[in-house]
Design a protein around this motif. Structure first.
Motif, PDB file in Angstrom:
ATOM      1  N   THR A  60      11.234  13.702  -2.641  1.00 28.84           N
ATOM      2  CA  THR A  60      10.637  12.423  -2.985  1.00 28.84           C
ATOM      3  C   THR A  60      10.199  11.747  -1.700  1.00 28.84           C
ATOM      4  OG1 THR A  60      12.036  12.178  -4.943  1.00 28.84           O
ATOM      5  CG2 THR A  60      10.963  10.199  -4.104  1.00 28.84           C
ATOM      6  N   HIS A  61       8.943  11.360  -1.631  1.00 28.70           N
ATOM      7  CA  HIS A  61       8.389  10.730  -0.428  1.00 28.70           C
ATOM      8  C   HIS A  61       7.633   9.464  -0.834  1.00 28.70           C
ATOM      9  CE1 HIS A  61       9.236  14.417   1.874  1.00 28.70           C
ATOM     10  NE2 HIS A  61       8.746  15.079   0.823  1.00 28.70           N
ATOM     11  N   SER A  62       8.010   8.352  -0.245  1.00 33.71           N
ATOM     12  CA  SER A  62       7.268   7.099  -0.400  1.00 33.71           C
ATOM     13  C   SER A  62       6.372   6.941   0.816  1.00 33.71           C
ATOM     14  CB  SER A  62       8.231   5.907  -0.518  1.00 33.71           C
ATOM     15  OG  SER A  62       9.040   6.030  -1.671  1.00 33.71           O
ATOM     16  N   LEU A  63       5.083   7.003   0.598  1.00 26.25           N
ATOM     17  CA  LEU A  63       4.099   7.034   1.682  1.00 26.25           C
ATOM     18  C   LEU A  63       3.287   5.759   1.674  1.00 26.25           C
ATOM     19  CD1 LEU A  63       2.922  10.726   1.177  1.00 26.25           C
ATOM     20  CD2 LEU A  63       4.667   9.871   2.760  1.00 26.25           C
ATOM     21  N   GLN A  64       3.017   5.245   2.877  1.00 29.67           N
ATOM     22  CA  GLN A  64       2.273   3.997   3.042  1.00 29.67           C
ATOM     23  C   GLN A  64       0.941   4.275   3.714  1.00 29.67           C
ATOM     24  OE1 GLN A  64       3.916   1.130   5.783  1.00 29.67           O
ATOM     25  NE2 GLN A  64       3.016  -0.604   4.705  1.00 29.67           N
ATOM     26  N   ALA A  65      -0.141   3.802   3.114  1.00 32.23           N
ATOM     27  CA  ALA A  65      -1.474   3.925   3.696  1.00 32.23           C
ATOM     28  C   ALA A  65      -1.777   2.716   4.570  1.00 32.23           C
ATOM     29  CB  ALA A  65      -2.522   4.050   2.587  1.00 32.23           C
ATOM     30  N   ASN A  66      -2.873   2.826   5.331  1.00 32.73           N
ATOM     31  CA  ASN A  66      -3.231   1.740   6.242  1.00 32.73           C
ATOM     32  C   ASN A  66      -3.662   0.491   5.489  1.00 32.73           C
ATOM     33  OD1 ASN A  66      -2.729   3.407   8.428  1.00 32.73           O
ATOM     34  ND2 ASN A  66      -4.830   4.155   8.494  1.00 32.73           N
ATOM     35  N   ASP A  67      -4.391   0.668   4.404  1.00 31.15           N
ATOM     36  CA  ASP A  67      -4.866  -0.470   3.629  1.00 31.15           C
ATOM     37  C   ASP A  67      -5.025  -0.029   2.180  1.00 31.15           C
ATOM     38  OD1 ASP A  67      -7.297   1.006   3.593  1.00 31.15           O
ATOM     39  OD2 ASP A  67      -7.921   0.045   5.450  1.00 31.15           O
ATOM     40  N   SER A  68      -5.416  -0.966   1.337  1.00 27.61           N
ATOM     41  CA  SER A  68      -5.549  -0.673  -0.086  1.00 27.61           C
ATOM     42  C   SER A  68      -6.658   0.335  -0.365  1.00 27.61           C
ATOM     43  CB  SER A  68      -5.815  -1.966  -0.857  1.00 27.61           C
ATOM     44  OG  SER A  68      -6.995  -2.598  -0.380  1.00 27.61           O
ATOM     45  N   PHE A  69      -7.739   0.288   0.416  1.00 20.41           N
ATOM     46  CA  PHE A  69      -8.828   1.240   0.213  1.00 20.41           C
ATOM     47  C   PHE A  69      -8.372   2.660   0.533  1.00 20.41           C
ATOM     48  CE2 PHE A  69     -12.509   3.560   1.917  1.00 20.41           C
ATOM     49  CZ  PHE A  69     -13.338   3.526   0.818  1.00 20.41           C
ATOM     50  N   ASN A  70      -7.659   2.825   1.636  1.00 15.07           N
ATOM     51  CA  ASN A  70      -7.159   4.144   2.009  1.00 15.07           C
ATOM     52  C   ASN A  70      -6.164   4.654   0.976  1.00 15.07           C
ATOM     53  OD1 ASN A  70      -6.685   6.442   3.463  1.00 15.07           O
ATOM     54  ND2 ASN A  70      -5.430   5.481   5.022  1.00 15.07           N
ATOM     55  N   ASN A 126       0.819  -1.221   0.000  1.00 15.82           N
ATOM     56  CA  ASN A 126       0.000   0.000   0.000  1.00 15.82           C
ATOM     57  C   ASN A 126       0.852   1.270   0.000  1.00 15.82           C
ATOM     58  OD1 ASN A 126      -2.299  -1.746   0.288  1.00 15.82           O
ATOM     59  ND2 ASN A 126      -1.941  -1.780   2.503  1.00 15.82           N
ATOM     60  N   PHE A 127       1.906   1.289  -0.815  1.00 18.94           N
ATOM     61  CA  PHE A 127       2.763   2.462  -0.934  1.00 18.94           C
ATOM     62  C   PHE A 127       2.413   3.233  -2.209  1.00 18.94           C
ATOM     63  CE2 PHE A 127       5.613   0.744   2.266  1.00 18.94           C
ATOM     64  CZ  PHE A 127       6.179   1.887   2.814  1.00 18.94           C
ATOM     65  N   PHE A 128       2.605   4.543  -2.151  1.00 23.19           N
ATOM     66  CA  PHE A 128       2.606   5.393  -3.342  1.00 23.19           C
ATOM     67  C   PHE A 128       3.638   6.486  -3.137  1.00 23.19           C
ATOM     68  CE2 PHE A 128      -0.430   7.274  -0.447  1.00 23.19           C
ATOM     69  CZ  PHE A 128      -0.219   8.639  -0.555  1.00 23.19           C
ATOM     70  N   ARG A 129       4.095   7.077  -4.225  1.00 22.94           N
ATOM     71  CA  ARG A 129       5.200   8.030  -4.146  1.00 22.94           C
ATOM     72  C   ARG A 129       4.771   9.379  -4.705  1.00 22.94           C
ATOM     73  NH1 ARG A 129       9.351   5.401  -6.961  1.00 22.94           N
ATOM     74  NH2 ARG A 129      10.025   4.461  -4.995  1.00 22.94           N
ATOM     75  N   VAL A 130       5.157  10.424  -4.015  1.00 19.13           N
ATOM     76  CA  VAL A 130       4.969  11.792  -4.481  1.00 19.13           C
ATOM     77  C   VAL A 130       6.347  12.438  -4.575  1.00 19.13           C
ATOM     78  CG1 VAL A 130       2.632  12.067  -3.591  1.00 19.13           C
ATOM     79  CG2 VAL A 130       4.559  12.591  -2.117  1.00 19.13           C
ATOM     80  N   SER A 131       6.589  13.152  -5.645  1.00 14.83           N
ATOM     81  CA  SER A 131       7.886  13.794  -5.847  1.00 14.83           C
ATOM     82  C   SER A 131       7.669  15.172  -6.444  1.00 14.83           C
ATOM     83  CB  SER A 131       8.785  12.948  -6.754  1.00 14.83           C
ATOM     84  OG  SER A 131       8.156  12.700  -8.004  1.00 14.83           O
TER      85      SER A 131
END
Length: 522
Positions: A426-436, A412-417
């Motif tokens: 550059t930030h790799s951010l992890q959400a609590n679950d796939s829905f979030n 459940n990671f996505f990246r914003v740069s």
């Protein structure tokens, strides 16, 4: 065994069974005998129950008895009567007890149902649901006042200022809904049926504008309530109320959020009544007008609540240096999305997505208040690059840590740069679950599309000037008029490709605005 001996066998068997039963029950009788041991009398903690005023409503009649049963039979030798119970937060909440739903056909004379069509019965059910919902709402609002606000004030669990901040203008909502309930009951016939409700709703719905202040205060109220729960006296009181039958397994915030949920439910209730109303019925026109009124009120309150929420969080941003301040934050009027995320090192971050800027912060406590300290420079949404990362694509910080981490840590990671000259992030951010995670991706994409359309519209606006005659024309046309009015002659010729490009951009902007308007309406 002969037949004549059979009765004797049965009587002997009954006697043996009775003897065995007496033998088994004899120890119980011994335990019931009075004991000579001195028993320390149990102290009765009844101050909380005695301070609660009597209420006529059925759930409130047993409130004092319920609290007495829950806190009276506790020994003075227990030192943790009002001590914090940290394990209570880890216990999953029990299932909420919902009220038993009432139907119009079951509440009133069933003989009337045989005289009505199926559509008319459904219409009466919808009207009865509206009335019954008002009655339940009034009961819950009174319960919140009598069972939570008044006892905490009298026991000095919270100050009057804190309670006013948490409960807001809840008191003013009770007579408002009592007025609607009274009107609905007045037009109800003795057999329980109701002919017309549209004119009542058209006259009453404008009163819901008073919800503006209550809903706008909810963000600050929720934050203060969460902060006060750290006080063991507040937590203990709320936990005892939660365990009592009168609460129906609802905590205090559930009661405080009931008015907002009721407000957004009105359009659905009115549409249901309208759906079962014949086209030639006098209520048809009034119901359509009432739906338009409530939709406008809900939309207006939603905008003001968003602005209030945005202002609340902007006031709690802490800038480590003056260079972190950004006019995009100051000019924001709404928070598109915000919540807790983690980076690839496991650090908890609180991320805010405003209309045109992404702000990454850390939650800190400042002056006994929850604030948000900027973690990096704000990232403009228009220049932000978003990447949807597949599970397992991100490596956690630290080789030893990454080697012993399980698969759940790299999902459940996505990246914003962002890169602008010498500045890059550059930030790799992890959400609590796939829905979030999907919610974050959708919100960021929508914000980027909106910012892109606004940028194209702003660029097109720059190409328009005011002509000497006061008309709003393209920049080339204005220059042409100035050239015609000038006495000096020139061999310069204007390239009309700019005008055609402007027209193309204008058409694209109009189509983009139309598409965004359709999405907003949906």
């Amino acid at each position: 065994m002969v037949a004549k001996d059979y009765p004797f066998y049965l009587s002997a068997k009954r006697a043996n069974f009775a003897l065995e039963a007496q033998t088994v029950t004899s120890p119980a009788k011994e335990t019931e005998s009075p004991s000579n041991k001195r028993v320390k009398p149990l102290s009765r903690v009844t101050s909380l129950a005695n301070l609660i005023p009597p209420v006529r409503a059925t759930p409130l009649k047993r409130f004092s008895q319920t609290l007495q049963r829950s806190i009276s039979f506790r020994s003075d030798s227990r030192p943790d009567l009002f001590s914090p119970r940290p394990w209570s937060r880890n216990v999953p909440p029990a299932n909420t007890k919902r009220r038993d739903s009432k139907l119009w056909s079951e509440t009133f004379d069933v003989c009337v149902n045989h005289m009505l069509t199926s559509k008319e019965i459904k219409r009466q059910e919808a009207i009865f649901e509206l009335s019954q919902g008002e009655e339940d709402l009034i009961e819950d609002l009174k319960l919140a006042k009598k069972a939570y606000h008044d006892p905490m004030l009298k026991l000095s669990i919270m100050t009057e200022r804190e309670l006013n901040q948490i409960f807001g203008t809840l008191d003013s909502l009770i007579p408002l809904h009592e007025d609607l309930l009274r009107r609905l009951q007045e037009v109800r016939k003795p057999d329980g049926s109701t002919d017309h409700v549209g004119h009542i709703l058209v006259g009453w719905l404008p009163c819901l504008n008073s919800y503006d202040s209550y809903c706008s205060n909810q963000v600050a109220a929720k934050a203060l309530l969460d902060h006060k729960k750290q006080d063991h006296r507040v937590q203990d009181f709320l936990q005892r109320c939660l365990e009592s039958p009168f609460s129906r397994k609802l905590d205090l915030w559930n009661f405080l959020d009931i008015p907002r949920s009721r407000l957004v439910k009105y359009p659905l209730l009115l549409r249901e009544i309208l759906r079962h109303t014949p086209n030639d019925h006098p209520d048809q026109q009034h119901l359509e007008e009432a739906i338009n009124i409530i939709q406008g009120i809900v939309a207006e309150i939603n905008i003001k609540t968003g602005e209030s929420e945005c202002q609340y969080y902007k006031e709690r941003l802490i800038y480590l240096e003056e260079g972190q301040r950004d006019s995009l934050i100051d000019n924001s009027r709404a928070v598109c999305c915000h919540g807790e995320l983690k980076n690839n090192r496991g650090v908890k971050l609180h991320v805010f997505l405003f209309e045109e800027v992404l702000v990454i912060t850390r939650a800190v406590t400042h002056n006994d208040q929850l604030c948000y300290q900027l973690y990096r420079q704000p990232i403009p949404v228009r220049e932000l690059v978003l990447e949807d990362l597949q599970d397992g694509e991100v490596r956690l910080g630290g080789s030893l840590r990454g080697a012993f981490s399980n698969n759940e840590r790299i999902k459940n990671f996505f990246r914003v740069s962002f890169k602008n000259g010498s500045q890059s992030q550059t930030h790799s951010l992890q959400a609590n679950d796939s829905f979030n995670k999907q919610q974050w991706l959708n919100c960021i994409r929508q914000a980027k599309e909106k910012a892109a359309c606004a940028g194209r519209a702003g660029g097109l606006e720059a190409h328009f000037l005011v002509s000497p005659h006061g008309r709003r024309v393209a920049q080339g046309e204005a220059a042409l008029e100035q050239m015609e009015q000038s006495d000096c002659e020139s061999d310069c010729s204007m390239d009309t490709s700019e005008l055609s490009a402007d027209c193309e951009r204008m058409e694209q902007t109009n189509s983009c605005d139309s598409q965004k308007q359709i999405e907003t309406n949906v």
